[in-house]
Design a protein around this motif. Structure first.
Motif, PDB file in Angstrom:
ATOM      1  N   GLU A  34      -1.471   0.478 -10.617  1.00 23.05           N
ATOM      2  CA  GLU A  34      -0.529   0.567  -9.505  1.00 23.05           C
ATOM      3  C   GLU A  34      -0.345  -0.785  -8.835  1.00 23.05           C
ATOM      4  O   GLU A  34      -1.306  -1.523  -8.613  1.00 23.05           O
ATOM      5  N   PHE A  35       0.884  -1.115  -8.494  1.00 25.47           N
ATOM      6  CA  PHE A  35       1.187  -2.321  -7.727  1.00 25.47           C
ATOM      7  C   PHE A  35       0.629  -2.180  -6.313  1.00 25.47           C
ATOM      8  O   PHE A  35       0.830  -1.157  -5.666  1.00 25.47           O
ATOM      9  N   PRO A  36      -0.084  -3.197  -5.805  1.00 32.82           N
ATOM     10  CA  PRO A  36      -0.574  -3.132  -4.422  1.00 32.82           C
ATOM     11  C   PRO A  36       0.594  -3.321  -3.451  1.00 32.82           C
ATOM     12  O   PRO A  36       0.979  -4.444  -3.137  1.00 32.82           O
ATOM     13  N   PHE A  37       1.156  -2.213  -2.992  1.00 33.84           N
ATOM     14  CA  PHE A  37       2.421  -2.263  -2.265  1.00 33.84           C
ATOM     15  C   PHE A  37       2.332  -3.100  -0.991  1.00 33.84           C
ATOM     16  O   PHE A  37       3.330  -3.687  -0.559  1.00 33.84           O
ATOM     17  N   ALA A  38       1.163  -3.200  -0.403  1.00 40.80           N
ATOM     18  CA  ALA A  38       1.009  -3.995   0.820  1.00 40.80           C
ATOM     19  C   ALA A  38       1.245  -5.479   0.575  1.00 40.80           C
ATOM     20  O   ALA A  38       1.461  -6.240   1.522  1.00 40.80           O
ATOM     21  N   SER A  39       1.212  -5.920  -0.687  1.00 40.56           N
ATOM     22  CA  SER A  39       1.439  -7.336  -1.002  1.00 40.56           C
ATOM     23  C   SER A  39       2.913  -7.654  -1.239  1.00 40.56           C
ATOM     24  O   SER A  39       3.257  -8.781  -1.572  1.00 40.56           O
ATOM     25  N   LEU A  40       3.790  -6.672  -1.079  1.00 39.03           N
ATOM     26  CA  LEU A  40       5.216  -6.871  -1.299  1.00 39.03           C
ATOM     27  C   LEU A  40       5.720  -8.069  -0.500  1.00 39.03           C
ATOM     28  O   LEU A  40       5.448  -8.195   0.704  1.00 39.03           O
ATOM     29  N   SER A  41       6.479  -8.955  -1.160  1.00 38.31           N
ATOM     30  CA  SER A  41       7.034 -10.104  -0.452  1.00 38.31           C
ATOM     31  C   SER A  41       8.432 -10.473  -0.918  1.00 38.31           C
ATOM     32  O   SER A  41       9.238 -10.955  -0.127  1.00 38.31           O
ATOM     33  N   ASP A  42       8.740 -10.264  -2.202  1.00 35.28           N
ATOM     34  CA  ASP A  42      10.004 -10.716  -2.761  1.00 35.28           C
ATOM     35  C   ASP A  42      10.773  -9.561  -3.395  1.00 35.28           C
ATOM     36  O   ASP A  42      10.217  -8.489  -3.659  1.00 35.28           O
ATOM     37  N   ARG A 265       3.947  -3.364   5.290  1.00 35.27           N
ATOM     38  CA  ARG A 265       3.118  -3.915   6.356  1.00 35.27           C
ATOM     39  C   ARG A 265       3.732  -3.548   7.699  1.00 35.27           C
ATOM     40  O   ARG A 265       4.955  -3.552   7.820  1.00 35.27           O
ATOM     41  N   PRO A 266       2.907  -3.192   8.702  1.00 33.41           N
ATOM     42  CA  PRO A 266       1.449  -3.221   8.697  1.00 33.41           C
ATOM     43  C   PRO A 266       0.860  -2.137   7.798  1.00 33.41           C
ATOM     44  O   PRO A 266       1.530  -1.148   7.502  1.00 33.41           O
ATOM     45  N   VAL A 267      -0.377  -2.344   7.416  1.00 33.01           N
ATOM     46  CA  VAL A 267      -1.045  -1.388   6.551  1.00 33.01           C
ATOM     47  C   VAL A 267      -1.674  -0.289   7.391  1.00 33.01           C
ATOM     48  O   VAL A 267      -1.834  -0.414   8.606  1.00 33.01           O
ATOM     49  N   GLN A 268      -2.029   0.786   6.728  1.00 33.72           N
ATOM     50  CA  GLN A 268      -2.695   1.910   7.389  1.00 33.72           C
ATOM     51  C   GLN A 268      -3.959   1.421   8.090  1.00 33.72           C
ATOM     52  O   GLN A 268      -4.785   0.726   7.501  1.00 33.72           O
ATOM     53  N   GLY A 269      -4.092   1.758   9.376  1.00 33.40           N
ATOM     54  CA  GLY A 269      -5.278   1.384  10.139  1.00 33.40           C
ATOM     55  C   GLY A 269      -5.246  -0.002  10.739  1.00 33.40           C
ATOM     56  O   GLY A 269      -6.250  -0.450  11.313  1.00 33.40           O
ATOM     57  N   ALA A 270      -4.123  -0.695  10.660  1.00 31.36           N
ATOM     58  CA  ALA A 270      -4.034  -2.056  11.197  1.00 31.36           C
ATOM     59  C   ALA A 270      -4.217  -2.042  12.713  1.00 31.36           C
ATOM     60  O   ALA A 270      -3.878  -1.079  13.402  1.00 31.36           O
ATOM     61  N   ARG A 279       6.247  -7.796  12.724  1.00 25.38           N
ATOM     62  CA  ARG A 279       7.282  -7.476  11.737  1.00 25.38           C
ATOM     63  C   ARG A 279       6.864  -6.261  10.924  1.00 25.38           C
ATOM     64  O   ARG A 279       5.875  -6.298  10.188  1.00 25.38           O
ATOM     65  N   ILE A 280       7.604  -5.168  11.065  1.00 26.05           N
ATOM     66  CA  ILE A 280       7.438  -3.997  10.195  1.00 26.05           C
ATOM     67  C   ILE A 280       8.331  -4.246   8.981  1.00 26.05           C
ATOM     68  O   ILE A 280       9.532  -4.486   9.126  1.00 26.05           O
ATOM     69  N   PHE A 281       7.763  -4.193   7.802  1.00 26.90           N
ATOM     70  CA  PHE A 281       8.454  -4.666   6.600  1.00 26.90           C
ATOM     71  C   PHE A 281       8.218  -3.706   5.447  1.00 26.90           C
ATOM     72  O   PHE A 281       7.128  -3.144   5.298  1.00 26.90           O
ATOM     73  N   GLY A 282       9.243  -3.507   4.620  1.00 23.40           N
ATOM     74  CA  GLY A 282       9.081  -2.635   3.476  1.00 23.40           C
ATOM     75  C   GLY A 282      10.262  -2.688   2.532  1.00 23.40           C
ATOM     76  O   GLY A 282      11.054  -3.630   2.546  1.00 23.40           O
TER      77      GLY A 282
END
Length: 383
Positions: A34-42, A265-270, A279-282
């Motif tokens: 699985e892709f670590p979705f929290a690392s999404l950037s591009d 981001r933010p991740v669960q529990g941040a 910045r809420i990002f997705g």
């Protein structure tokens, strides 16, 4: 690996580099990662971080021996090698693909199957040839209804059940002729400007824009044009949903992806700091209709608010989005997002029973804690 940083002339210090994201293993054999979705950037996910969904071990195919057979309800059966396909007019399609089981871990009660979280999804640039051009070379007959795509991967299914297959079966799925002939369906030999890797379908795979990943058959070796609907294992007994019209509900194969937005981001529990902007990002995606809106709710009394869609619209790709939020009060918050597509479909609030263990596209909140801004104290010196 560490990095050597020069501080002053003749002085160096070794500083640790940030940890690089890596794929999350959901199953070791066959490989499912699985892709670590929290690392999404591009916009595009690098091939080395792209999720891998395998039902059987990845076949090791040699392009020199590999051939693509096209037969069935066609006037001119074909057999093509990879060089012949690469010599055809190429097309590049930027498209998102999501495993139909992505988000299965959020089902209540739990469902059987790989417990994907958020990362069985990815967006890439796929280069290959239109499936329609190969079908036109073969001359599809007027009575054709579906196009069956067969992969080189095979194995025994349901090994722990009385209904286990008597021998290995190949992974195979069919497309309605209309979808097979559409410009959103290609046979890809490259991914992100590089040849396909073994895990991603080398030497040739289907790219079926707007549809769930089970339609994106990898390691294709055989295409058969059918006059009747395909009722093979992966069409009739896996990857289906209930359709409720008049009378009794009936089973139909899964096709289009469902409209969906996820927070990276933010991740669960941040833990966020009150009074500071965040910045809420997705990303957001869906089926064949483009994403037109993403809305965010931060549970601070302001309701649903519009997020900003980033970059230009690409019809079959996902849309990155962001929303700047400054929490004013400390406490617990549930951040939610929802997507709306050009057809007016809105991401649902609750899970739906008609999709068995698939298509988990309901809103999943991200819970964060807002804490007070840290105080600074100046020391007093009495002289």
């Amino acid at each position: 690996m560490d990095t050597e940083v020069v501080l002053l002339e003749g002085e160096t210090r070794t500083m640790p580099t940030p940890e690089q994201p890596s794929l999350i293993v959901r199953q070791k054999s066959p490989q499912n990662t699985e892709f670590p979705f929290a690392s999404l950037s591009d916009l595009l996910i690098p091939t080395e971080l792209f999720f891998v969904r395998n039902h059987f071990p990845s076949p090791d195919l040699d392009a020199r021996d590999w051939r693509l057979r096209v037969d069935g309800a066609v006037a001119r059966p074909l057999e093509l090698d990879l060089d012949s396909i690469k010599a055809m007019r190429s097309t590049t399609l930027t498209a998102v693909v999501e495993c139909a089981g992505n988000g299965r871990v959020y089902y209540v009660p739990p469902k059987e199957g790989l417990q994907w979280q958020n990362g069985a999804v990815g967006n890439a640039a796929w280069t290959g040839v239109l499936l329609s051009e190969i079908l036109e070379m073969a001359g599809v007959k007027p009575n054709a209804r579906e196009v069956l795509l067969v992969g080189a991967d095979s194995g025994v299914v349901d090994t722990n059940k009385k209904t286990a297959s008597p021998g290995p079966i190949a992974f195979a799925r069919s497309l309605p002729l209309e979808k097979a002939m559409a410009h959103s369906t290609i046979l890809a030999h490259s991914m992100n400007e590089e040849p396909l890797t073994r895990d991603h379908g080398y030497p040739l795979r289907a790219v079926v824009g707007g549809w769930f990943g089970m339609a994106w058959v990898k390691w294709i070796t055989h295409i058969t044009v059918l006059e009747q609907p395909f009722l093979g294992y992966w069409q009739a007994r896996e990857y289906f949903r209930w359709e409720r019209n008049l009378g009794e509900p009936s089973l139909v194969p899964l096709t289009e992806m469902e409209v969906k937005a996820q927070i990276a981001r933010p991740v669960q529990g941040a833990r966020l700091i009150a009074g500071q902007p965040y910045r809420i990002f997705g990303a957001a995606w869906g089926g064949e209709a483009a994403i037109r809106q993403v809305q965010v709710c931060t549970e601070d009394g302001s309701g649903w608010r519009e997020a900003s869609l980033l970059e230009k619209e690409r019809p079959l790709a996902w849309r990155l989005w962001e929303y700047m939020w400054t929490p004013e009060k400390v406490g617990q918050y549930k951040l939610r997002c929802r997507a709306i597509d050009a057809a007016g479909r809105v991401q649902p609030d609750q899970q739906r029973s008609d999709f068995e263990s698939y298509a988990a596209n309901w809103i999943v909140p991200v819970e964060v804690t807002v804490v007070p801004e840290p105080q600074t104290y100046e020391e007093e010196f009495v002289i």
